[in-house]
Design an enzyme around this catalytic site. Sequence first.
Site, PDB file in Angstrom:
ATOM      1  CG  HIS A   1     109.291  -9.595 145.687  1.00  0.00           C
ATOM      2  ND1 HIS A   1     109.655  -8.848 146.168  1.00  0.00           N
ATOM      3  CD2 HIS A   1     108.643  -9.743 145.147  1.00  0.00           C
ATOM      4  CE1 HIS A   1     108.805  -8.044 146.900  1.00  0.00           C
ATOM      5  NE2 HIS A   1     107.856  -8.744 145.832  1.00  0.00           N
TER       6      HIS A   1
ATOM      7  CB  CYS B   1     103.276  -8.558 144.540  1.00  0.00           C
ATOM      8  SG  CYS B   1     104.738  -9.251 144.697  1.00  0.00           S
TER       9      CYS B   1
END
Length: 348
Positions: free
Chosen positions: A189, A162
């Site tokens: 994150h 991602c």
Amino acid sequence: MSGSLPPLRLAINGYGRIGRCFLRALHERGLAERFQVVAINEPANSESIAYLTRFDSTHGRFPAPVELQDGTLVIDGRSIQLTHADTPEGVDWRSLKVDLLVECSGQYSNRAGLRRFLEAGCPRVLLSHPANSAADVDATVVYGLNHGRLNGDERIVSNASCTTNAVVPVLELLDRELGLEQVLLTTLHSVMNDQPLVDGYHHSDLRRTRSAMQSMIPVSTGLARGVERLLPGLKGKVLAKAIRVPTLNVSAIDLTVTLAQDADVAGLNALLQIASNGPWKGVLTTSAAPHASIDFNHDPHSAIVDLSQTRAGGARLFNLFIWFDNEWGFVNRMVDVAQRWHAGWSQS
């Protein structure tokens, strides 16, 4: 993908956050008829699978009726066989006539492990994570960068990570237009399921034994290696680090670059806006509103550059800020890659 192509028979191996979001994306994008999920392999029990399909704390209720009938998952009237094997050989993929397996367990990252799916009857495998090395897969794809190279001959394809999908569009643009001398990436994150809610004996990385919801926690990252794999011209120029932060979803990348040419904030932002409406449309977008991370929950873009946060430290040193939904943006690119790949092998 052309409507004349035959429906694709899909299976999902590993039905956690990414596996469930992938299935949901097919339904939300109106692709469930053409991309028919016929099987899900997940060690969890069938009742939990059905329940967590129907209800999702991050993305809300599933956009179609979900039922469990005699151990079979039924979504919008279509049956999906559930299996609970813990090895690739534990499922008779061949009898299911699967065209593509979407590997979302994260447990298989080298060619030897991935070939086990091929040998068990899956003709093609799409990974929801990076492979250990470029040689372990036939292609590593970031949609918008190199998806056009898929020709249908591939058997194992990785959708990268991602974070790679989020930052590569920006780096490719900057390097192509202005040249990149140095790159420093810090990923902020959201928590992941390899972290405990409370301190516990959960991981060999001692930092990841600490409560995910009480601290910001530095973790290791292979982002620099992933970027250089996709943009080899940046080899030796990229440094990366990552910090897990106590939010359920939506992450960010703090990006600092040294350019080879002079620029200014206005020009840099204009370049990003042009790209978001041109070659990277649908993948990269921009915004200058006063955002918080929750604003991008369920956003399908790979990257949203926050133009209000662009800073200059001179004519060649710049800092940019990129938001991304680390679940929803990523699975939408997986769907895009599956469509492009399917078109390639259906025409070959």
